[in-house]
Design a protein around this motif. Structure first.
Motif, PDB file in Angstrom:
ATOM      1  N   SER A   1       0.810  -1.218   0.000  1.00 15.73           N
ATOM      2  CA  SER A   1       0.000   0.000   0.000  1.00 15.73           C
ATOM      3  C   SER A   1       0.843   1.267   0.000  1.00 15.73           C
ATOM      4  CB  SER A   1      -0.938   0.010   1.216  1.00 15.73           C
ATOM      5  OG  SER A   1      -1.931  -0.977   1.091  1.00 15.73           O
ATOM      6  N   VAL A   2       1.934   1.262   0.759  1.00 19.85           N
ATOM      7  CA  VAL A   2       2.727   2.487   0.889  1.00 19.85           C
ATOM      8  C   VAL A   2       3.689   2.645  -0.283  1.00 19.85           C
ATOM      9  CG1 VAL A   2       4.358   3.736   2.357  1.00 19.85           C
ATOM     10  CG2 VAL A   2       2.483   2.452   3.399  1.00 19.85           C
ATOM     11  N   LEU A   3       4.612   1.693  -0.443  1.00 19.71           N
ATOM     12  CA  LEU A   3       5.656   1.861  -1.457  1.00 19.71           C
ATOM     13  C   LEU A   3       5.149   1.668  -2.879  1.00 19.71           C
ATOM     14  CD1 LEU A   3       8.955   0.289  -0.106  1.00 19.71           C
ATOM     15  CD2 LEU A   3       8.420   2.681  -0.480  1.00 19.71           C
ATOM     16  N   THR A   4       4.347   0.611  -3.097  1.00 23.66           N
ATOM     17  CA  THR A   4       3.964   0.272  -4.466  1.00 23.66           C
ATOM     18  C   THR A   4       2.883   1.178  -5.017  1.00 23.66           C
ATOM     19  OG1 THR A   4       4.532  -2.039  -4.024  1.00 23.66           O
ATOM     20  CG2 THR A   4       3.173  -1.605  -5.958  1.00 23.66           C
ATOM     21  N   VAL A   5       1.927   1.598  -4.165  1.00 22.48           N
ATOM     22  CA  VAL A   5       0.751   2.295  -4.695  1.00 22.48           C
ATOM     23  C   VAL A   5       0.708   3.777  -4.340  1.00 22.48           C
ATOM     24  CG1 VAL A   5      -1.775   2.358  -4.681  1.00 22.48           C
ATOM     25  CG2 VAL A   5      -0.595   0.158  -4.717  1.00 22.48           C
ATOM     26  N   PHE A   6       0.720   4.111  -3.047  1.00 23.52           N
ATOM     27  CA  PHE A   6       0.311   5.462  -2.664  1.00 23.52           C
ATOM     28  C   PHE A   6       1.442   6.471  -2.458  1.00 23.52           C
ATOM     29  CE2 PHE A   6      -3.481   3.041  -1.251  1.00 23.52           C
ATOM     30  CZ  PHE A   6      -4.437   3.735  -1.975  1.00 23.52           C
ATOM     31  N   LEU A   7       2.545   6.077  -1.808  1.00 26.95           N
ATOM     32  CA  LEU A   7       3.485   7.095  -1.334  1.00 26.95           C
ATOM     33  C   LEU A   7       4.231   7.795  -2.467  1.00 26.95           C
ATOM     34  CD1 LEU A   7       4.645   8.570   1.055  1.00 26.95           C
ATOM     35  CD2 LEU A   7       6.408   6.800   1.251  1.00 26.95           C
ATOM     36  N   GLY A   8       4.675   7.056  -3.489  1.00 27.33           N
ATOM     37  CA  GLY A   8       5.444   7.692  -4.560  1.00 27.33           C
ATOM     38  C   GLY A   8       4.713   8.858  -5.203  1.00 27.33           C
ATOM     39  N   PRO A   9       3.519   8.622  -5.757  1.00 24.55           N
ATOM     40  CA  PRO A   9       2.798   9.747  -6.373  1.00 24.55           C
ATOM     41  C   PRO A   9       2.440  10.848  -5.377  1.00 24.55           C
ATOM     42  CG  PRO A   9       1.895   7.638  -7.101  1.00 24.55           C
ATOM     43  CD  PRO A   9       2.841   7.336  -5.985  1.00 24.55           C
ATOM     44  N   TYR A  10       2.065  10.453  -4.128  1.00 24.62           N
ATOM     45  CA  TYR A  10       1.623  11.467  -3.163  1.00 24.62           C
ATOM     46  C   TYR A  10       2.791  12.324  -2.694  1.00 24.62           C
ATOM     47  CZ  TYR A  10      -0.564  13.663   0.856  1.00 24.62           C
ATOM     48  OH  TYR A  10      -1.036  14.583   1.754  1.00 24.62           O
ATOM     49  N   LEU A  11       3.926  11.700  -2.333  1.00 24.89           N
ATOM     50  CA  LEU A  11       5.079  12.478  -1.885  1.00 24.89           C
ATOM     51  C   LEU A  11       5.592  13.374  -3.015  1.00 24.89           C
ATOM     52  CD1 LEU A  11       7.143  13.186   0.252  1.00 24.89           C
ATOM     53  CD2 LEU A  11       8.454  11.152  -0.381  1.00 24.89           C
ATOM     54  N   THR A  12       5.520  12.887  -4.236  1.00 27.45           N
ATOM     55  CA  THR A  12       5.928  13.710  -5.371  1.00 27.45           C
ATOM     56  C   THR A  12       5.036  14.939  -5.496  1.00 27.45           C
ATOM     57  OG1 THR A  12       6.797  11.787  -6.557  1.00 27.45           O
ATOM     58  CG2 THR A  12       6.282  13.742  -7.866  1.00 27.45           C
ATOM     59  N   SER A  13       3.728  14.755  -5.295  1.00 22.31           N
ATOM     60  CA  SER A  13       2.814  15.908  -5.372  1.00 22.31           C
ATOM     61  C   SER A  13       3.072  16.903  -4.245  1.00 22.31           C
ATOM     62  CB  SER A  13       1.356  15.430  -5.333  1.00 22.31           C
ATOM     63  OG  SER A  13       1.016  14.913  -4.055  1.00 22.31           O
ATOM     64  N   VAL A  14       3.405  16.402  -3.058  1.00 18.49           N
ATOM     65  CA  VAL A  14       3.742  17.293  -1.939  1.00 18.49           C
ATOM     66  C   VAL A  14       5.011  18.075  -2.264  1.00 18.49           C
ATOM     67  CG1 VAL A  14       4.452  17.354   0.488  1.00 18.49           C
ATOM     68  CG2 VAL A  14       2.591  15.860  -0.220  1.00 18.49           C
ATOM     69  N   ALA A  15       6.027  17.389  -2.810  1.00 19.30           N
ATOM     70  CA  ALA A  15       7.267  18.074  -3.181  1.00 19.30           C
ATOM     71  C   ALA A  15       7.017  19.112  -4.270  1.00 19.30           C
ATOM     72  CB  ALA A  15       8.303  17.050  -3.648  1.00 19.30           C
ATOM     73  N   GLU A  16       6.127  18.811  -5.200  1.00 23.35           N
ATOM     74  CA  GLU A  16       5.831  19.765  -6.274  1.00 23.35           C
ATOM     75  C   GLU A  16       5.165  21.024  -5.722  1.00 23.35           C
ATOM     76  OE1 GLU A  16       3.553  17.353  -8.888  1.00 23.35           O
ATOM     77  OE2 GLU A  16       5.302  16.631 -10.027  1.00 23.35           O
ATOM     78  N   ARG A  17       4.340  20.859  -4.674  1.00 23.54           N
ATOM     79  CA  ARG A  17       3.723  22.040  -4.057  1.00 23.54           C
ATOM     80  C   ARG A  17       4.761  22.917  -3.365  1.00 23.54           C
ATOM     81  NH1 ARG A  17      -0.633  18.425  -2.910  1.00 23.54           N
ATOM     82  NH2 ARG A  17       0.156  17.972  -0.818  1.00 23.54           N
ATOM     83  N   ALA A  18       5.848  22.287  -2.888  1.00 21.16           N
ATOM     84  CA  ALA A  18       6.894  23.036  -2.193  1.00 21.16           C
ATOM     85  C   ALA A  18       7.974  23.551  -3.132  1.00 21.16           C
ATOM     86  CB  ALA A  18       7.534  22.138  -1.132  1.00 21.16           C
ATOM     87  N   ALA A  19       7.890  23.213  -4.423  1.00 20.25           N
ATOM     88  CA  ALA A  19       8.968  23.524  -5.355  1.00 20.25           C
ATOM     89  C   ALA A  19       8.989  25.006  -5.718  1.00 20.25           C
ATOM     90  CB  ALA A  19       8.816  22.677  -6.614  1.00 20.25           C
ATOM     91  N   ASP A  20      10.172  25.464  -6.122  1.00 20.08           N
ATOM     92  CA  ASP A  20      10.309  26.834  -6.608  1.00 20.08           C
ATOM     93  C   ASP A  20       9.800  26.910  -8.052  1.00 20.08           C
ATOM     94  OD1 ASP A  20      12.277  25.795  -8.292  1.00 20.08           O
ATOM     95  OD2 ASP A  20      13.940  26.452  -7.035  1.00 20.08           O
ATOM     96  N   PRO A  21       9.771  28.090  -8.662  1.00 18.58           N
ATOM     97  CA  PRO A  21       9.246  28.198 -10.035  1.00 18.58           C
ATOM     98  C   PRO A  21       9.966  27.304 -11.036  1.00 18.58           C
ATOM     99  CG  PRO A  21       9.384  30.373  -9.037  1.00 18.58           C
ATOM    100  CD  PRO A  21      10.036  29.424  -8.074  1.00 18.58           C
ATOM    101  N   GLY A  22      11.195  26.929 -10.759  1.00 15.63           N
ATOM    102  CA  GLY A  22      11.919  26.050 -11.674  1.00 15.63           C
ATOM    103  C   GLY A  22      11.634  24.579 -11.453  1.00 15.63           C
ATOM    104  N   GLY A  23      10.789  24.254 -10.465  1.00  7.40           N
ATOM    105  CA  GLY A  23      10.439  22.864 -10.199  1.00  7.40           C
ATOM    106  C   GLY A  23      11.397  22.153  -9.256  1.00  7.40           C
ATOM    107  N   TYR A  24      12.181  22.907  -8.485  1.00  4.33           N
ATOM    108  CA  TYR A  24      13.161  22.319  -7.578  1.00  4.33           C
ATOM    109  C   TYR A  24      12.749  22.544  -6.125  1.00  4.33           C
ATOM    110  CZ  TYR A  24      16.541  21.675 -11.363  1.00  4.33           C
ATOM    111  OH  TYR A  24      17.178  21.265 -12.512  1.00  4.33           O
ATOM    112  N   VAL A  25      13.050  21.558  -5.295  1.00  7.65           N
ATOM    113  CA  VAL A  25      13.022  21.741  -3.847  1.00  7.65           C
ATOM    114  C   VAL A  25      14.474  21.778  -3.380  1.00  7.65           C
ATOM    115  CG1 VAL A  25      10.761  20.693  -3.443  1.00  7.65           C
ATOM    116  CG2 VAL A  25      12.784  19.231  -3.532  1.00  7.65           C
ATOM    117  N   HIS A  26      14.681  22.213  -2.125  1.00  5.05           N
ATOM    118  CA  HIS A  26      16.052  22.444  -1.662  1.00  5.05           C
ATOM    119  C   HIS A  26      16.273  21.846  -0.272  1.00  5.05           C
ATOM    120  CE1 HIS A  26      16.889  25.283  -5.002  1.00  5.05           C
ATOM    121  NE2 HIS A  26      15.589  25.536  -4.900  1.00  5.05           N
TER     122      HIS A  26
END
Length: 448
Positions: free
Chosen positions: A37-62
């Motif tokens: 449930s965590v690794l295969t299905v939910f966490l990858g896409p969800y954590l990526t979406s959270v990181a994208e919300r925190a990203a700068d205009p160039g698409g990077y987090v720091h």
């Protein structure tokens, strides 16, 4: 003299041993939900979406001032968790063998992982760093816990029963993963009916896996028994201990030969698991719902496959059965190369083929390796095995990525993985397992 070898139990001991085996199965039931449930299905896409919300205009987090593409943050977190596991597993394995106190170490690993997974409920907004830390802790803890769990197998199962018992453990894990994933998918798909947002549903699914892990771990902790050994070995830092374990394995070259074969073909297995969804979505044009149903199908059929291959091993031996599964993996990949696009039925057939050989090939590899471990060194040697399983599977993704980069074809990338199964087959076929078991100081089963 090292002790702690398994002998055939007397009649009065059988009931206690069976009770312990049943408790051992339940740990797979407890922690496999995290993988599914965590690794295969939910966490990858969800954590990526959270990181994208925190990203700068160039698409990077720091994180810590280091620029990282938001889309790469999940992969880098998984890589860091592997590095942490590489350091911890040999150290913990050596301590477990030296003291004979595996159960307290298993408890620490399990509840550290369960707590980190449950804490993912608080992964919201732009808290990508929290998600990365929790993933690193949970993933490393699961690797350490599985290493300790696997090391019990030679102690709770007579040699002639290990294939069946290992297969049942895998089956329990896949059954749990399937059951919880069905519940999670219902919650996720109908989140509005429960008064939840999509984000809240995902967070509940993540936290539920941690609660499940922690709750069911109580069963093996009550039933498994520590067996004290007289093995004396100084504790060393993790990487030094791993080097010491490999040096010790050189005294058992046939055990090392099996581990090399396993490293190769398991790399292929892990790459197929991780890249099948990419192949399905990018090359075959299949939707997310189709891919999720395919994951469920793999989980369900893996239960039947693990049990069926365990029975085949009783007749034909574990080595021959594993070799047969590698042939099946090769045929499945070849079929995948010719799959038509936009045809979910054919993709489900492919997923079914993967499921039928997935659980059995992994379960029988574990039980066969248990025969090749010198008595008293179970946790130490299984730390190396677990590293082969979880920490060394990087060649396959690299080959997949390079092949796609050079050809622009995911079909070429997926068929390139056949090399791992062919090479693994050749290396495994060359291992004289009966002599390897005897040279490790273990009794040789009638069928192996």
């Amino acid at each position: 003299m090292e002790t702690d070898t398994v002998r055939t139990p007397a009649a009065g001991e059988s009931a206690d041993l069976r009770r312990e085996q049943h408790g051992w199965y339940v740990y797979d039931w407890a922690c496999s939900v995290y993988s599914t449930s965590v690794l295969t299905v939910f966490l990858g896409p969800y954590l990526t979406s959270v990181a994208e919300r925190a990203a700068d205009p160039g698409g990077y987090v720091h994180p810590l001032g280091v620029p990282v593409r938001a889309g790469s943050f999940f992969a880098y977190s998984v890589s860091l968790s592997v590095i942490l596991a590489v350091v911890l597993m040999p150290l913990v394995g050596s301590a477990a063998d030296r003291t004979g106190r595996k159960k307290p170490l298993l408890a620490v690993a399990a509840y550290t992982g369960a707590a980190a997974t449950t804490g993912m409920f608080f992964l919201d907004g732009d808290r990508y760093l929290l998600g990365g830390v929790l993933l690193i802790v949970a993933n490393a803890a699961q690797s350490v816990g599985m290493m300790l769990y696997n090391s019990y197998l030679p102690q709770i199962a007579p040699p002639e029963e290990r294939d069946a018992i290992s297969s049942r453990g895998w089956a329990f894990g896949y059954a749990a993963g399937s059951s919880v994933l069905v519940g999670n998918l219902v919650l996720y798909s109908a989140h509005g009916s429960f008064g939840l947002s999509q984000t809240e549903a995902v967070r509940i699914c993540l936290a539920a896996a941690g609660l499940w892990w922690g709750a069911f771990t109580l069963v093996p902790l009550r039933r498994l028994r520590d067996r004290h050994t007289r093995v004396e070995r100084a504790t060393a830092p993790g990487l030094r201990q791993l080097a010491a374990t490999v040096r010790d394995m050189r005294r058992h070259p046939l055990t090392l030969a099996f581990l090399l074969a396993y490293l190769i073909y398991n790399d292929g297995i892990q790459t197929v698991i991780s890249q099948a969804s990419v192949y399905g979505s990018q090359e075959l044009g299949l939707g997310q719902s189709t891919l999720i149903v395919a994951v469920l199908l793999v989980q369900v059929l893996a239960v039947a496959g693990a049990l069926a291959m365990g029975r085949l091993a009783r007749t034909y031996g574990a080595q021959r059965t594993i070799l047969g599964s590698l042939v099946a993996w090769t045929v499945t990949l070849a079929a995948g190369y010719f799959l038509p696009a936009k045809a979910p039925v054919f993709f489900f057939v492919l997923a079914g083929g993967i499921g039928l050989v997935l659980g059995g090939s992994q379960a029988l590899s574990r039980s066969l390796f248990s025969h090749l471990v010198p008595p008293g060194k179970e946790a130490e040697y299984f730390s190396a095995y677990e590293l082969s399983d979880r920490g060394m599977s990087w060649l396959g993704p690299l080959l997949f990525g390079v092949t796609y980069q050079l050809t622009g074809s995911y079909r070429s990338a997926i068929i390139s993985l056949v090399a791992f199964f062919v090479i693994g087959f050749v290396l495994l076929a060359r291992v004289p397992v009966r002599r390897a078991i005897a040279e490790a100081g273990n009794p040789v089963p009638k069928s192996i």
